[in-house]
Design a protein around this motif. Structure first.
Motif, PDB file in Angstrom:
ATOM      1  N   ASN A 101       4.717  -9.378  38.082  1.00  0.00           N
ATOM      2  CA  ASN A 101       5.269  -9.258  37.177  1.00  0.00           C
ATOM      3  C   ASN A 101       4.398  -8.781  35.739  1.00  0.00           C
ATOM      4  OD1 ASN A 101       7.107 -11.263  37.041  1.00  0.00           O
ATOM      5  ND2 ASN A 101       5.371 -13.295  36.765  1.00  0.00           N
ATOM      6  N   ILE A 102       2.584  -8.584  35.985  1.00  0.00           N
ATOM      7  CA  ILE A 102       1.898  -8.144  35.359  1.00  0.00           C
ATOM      8  C   ILE A 102       2.435  -6.238  35.593  1.00  0.00           C
ATOM      9  CG2 ILE A 102      -0.667  -6.797  35.083  1.00  0.00           C
ATOM     10  CD1 ILE A 102      -1.133 -10.041  35.736  1.00  0.00           C
ATOM     11  N   GLU A 103       2.708  -5.979  36.460  1.00  0.00           N
ATOM     12  CA  GLU A 103       3.511  -4.412  36.374  1.00  0.00           C
ATOM     13  C   GLU A 103       4.757  -4.066  35.347  1.00  0.00           C
ATOM     14  OE1 GLU A 103       3.539  -3.880  40.624  1.00  0.00           O
ATOM     15  OE2 GLU A 103       1.283  -3.573  40.667  1.00  0.00           O
ATOM     16  N   GLU A 104       5.363  -5.105  35.727  1.00  0.00           N
ATOM     17  CA  GLU A 104       6.567  -5.314  34.975  1.00  0.00           C
ATOM     18  C   GLU A 104       6.293  -4.499  33.286  1.00  0.00           C
ATOM     19  OE1 GLU A 104       9.765  -7.667  36.237  1.00  0.00           O
ATOM     20  OE2 GLU A 104       9.576  -7.480  37.738  1.00  0.00           O
ATOM     21  N   LEU A 105       5.215  -5.895  33.061  1.00  0.00           N
ATOM     22  CA  LEU A 105       5.039  -5.774  31.813  1.00  0.00           C
ATOM     23  C   LEU A 105       4.165  -4.603  31.431  1.00  0.00           C
ATOM     24  CD1 LEU A 105       5.340  -7.262  29.403  1.00  0.00           C
ATOM     25  CD2 LEU A 105       3.105  -8.140  29.826  1.00  0.00           C
ATOM     26  N   GLU A 106       3.162  -3.556  31.955  1.00  0.00           N
ATOM     27  CA  GLU A 106       3.004  -3.023  32.139  1.00  0.00           C
ATOM     28  C   GLU A 106       3.697  -1.724  31.126  1.00  0.00           C
ATOM     29  OE1 GLU A 106      -0.464  -2.742  34.880  1.00  0.00           O
ATOM     30  OE2 GLU A 106      -1.917  -3.258  33.492  1.00  0.00           O
ATOM     31  N   LYS A 107       4.662  -1.569  32.506  1.00  0.00           N
ATOM     32  CA  LYS A 107       6.020  -0.530  32.725  1.00  0.00           C
ATOM     33  C   LYS A 107       6.165  -0.266  31.058  1.00  0.00           C
ATOM     34  CE  LYS A 107       6.252   0.310  37.631  1.00  0.00           C
ATOM     35  NZ  LYS A 107       7.310  -0.185  38.696  1.00  0.00           N
ATOM     36  N   ARG A 108       6.750  -1.673  30.760  1.00  0.00           N
ATOM     37  CA  ARG A 108       8.197  -2.073  29.867  1.00  0.00           C
ATOM     38  C   ARG A 108       6.466  -1.778  28.271  1.00  0.00           C
ATOM     39  NH1 ARG A 108      10.157  -7.900  29.593  1.00  0.00           N
ATOM     40  NH2 ARG A 108      10.632  -7.909  31.794  1.00  0.00           N
ATOM     41  N   MET A 109       5.394  -1.580  28.841  1.00  0.00           N
ATOM     42  CA  MET A 109       5.057  -1.513  27.605  1.00  0.00           C
ATOM     43  C   MET A 109       4.179   0.469  27.204  1.00  0.00           C
ATOM     44  SD  MET A 109       3.418  -4.245  25.613  1.00  0.00           S
ATOM     45  CE  MET A 109       1.639  -3.644  24.725  1.00  0.00           C
ATOM     46  N   LEU A 110       4.305   1.018  28.462  1.00  0.00           N
ATOM     47  CA  LEU A 110       3.878   2.166  28.566  1.00  0.00           C
ATOM     48  C   LEU A 110       5.278   3.040  28.681  1.00  0.00           C
ATOM     49  CD1 LEU A 110       0.931   2.141  31.506  1.00  0.00           C
ATOM     50  CD2 LEU A 110       0.647   2.430  28.545  1.00  0.00           C
ATOM     51  N   GLY A 111       5.999   2.385  29.171  1.00  0.00           N
ATOM     52  CA  GLY A 111       7.428   3.011  29.306  1.00  0.00           C
ATOM     53  C   GLY A 111       7.741   3.436  27.794  1.00  0.00           C
ATOM     54  N   ASP A 112       7.874   2.928  26.446  1.00  0.00           N
ATOM     55  CA  ASP A 112       9.261   3.207  25.700  1.00  0.00           C
ATOM     56  C   ASP A 112       8.231   4.176  25.247  1.00  0.00           C
ATOM     57  OD1 ASP A 112       9.836   0.760  25.750  1.00  0.00           O
ATOM     58  OD2 ASP A 112       8.238  -0.785  24.216  1.00  0.00           O
ATOM     59  N   SER A 113       9.096   5.112  24.695  1.00  0.00           N
ATOM     60  CA  SER A 113       8.491   5.922  23.990  1.00  0.00           C
ATOM     61  C   SER A 113       8.354   6.349  22.171  1.00  0.00           C
ATOM     62  CB  SER A 113       9.470   7.170  24.232  1.00  0.00           C
ATOM     63  OG  SER A 113      11.016   6.478  22.871  1.00  0.00           O
ATOM     64  N   GLY A 114       8.273   7.240  21.394  1.00  0.00           N
ATOM     65  CA  GLY A 114       7.674   7.180  19.924  1.00  0.00           C
ATOM     66  C   GLY A 114       9.172   6.747  19.494  1.00  0.00           C
TER      67      GLY A 114
END
Length: 119
Positions: A101-114
């Motif tokens: 769950n933490i990894e998925e949350l980090e991917k979502r947060m870091l995966g967003d582009s400008g």
């Protein structure tokens, strides 16, 4: 002749005066009976003692039943508890789920582009 034989027989068989007096002293006299226990009083006290003993037995029986009940509850509680091996497996699964769950949350947060942020 018979008279003399009877007299000799009586002299042989007669009771000694001291023996008679000793035997009379050994018998209970009426004054000593007052210090003896009355039979009805003795029986009543024995009945009371018996009642008390039965009360104690019932109390002990009740305590034994209570102890057995507590012991059974304790045994049931111990059987319901997880043993250490089961607890380790559960903890490992929980940690794995938490890490995913933490990894998925980090991917979502870091995966967003400008561009996604402007929207």
């Amino acid at each position: 002749k018979m008279l003399f034989q009877s007299l000799e027989k009586l002299q042989k068989e007669k009771a000694d005066e001291q023996d008679v007096l000793a035997a009379m002293d050994m018998k209970a006299d009426k004054a000593a009976l007052g210090s003896k226990v009355d039979c009805s009083l003795f029986e009543r006290n024995m009945e009371l003692l018996d009642e008390r003993m039965q009360e104690l037995q019932s109390q002990i029986s009740g305590q034994k039943q209570h102890w057995n009940k507590v012991q059974q509850q304790f045994s049931d509680a111990m059987e319901e508890k997880l043993d250490r091996q089961e607890l380790k497996v559960f903890r490992r699964r929980l940690e794995d789920s938490w890490n995913r769950n933490i990894e998925e949350l980090e991917k979502r947060m870091l995966g967003d582009s400008g561009a996604g942020i402007k929207k």
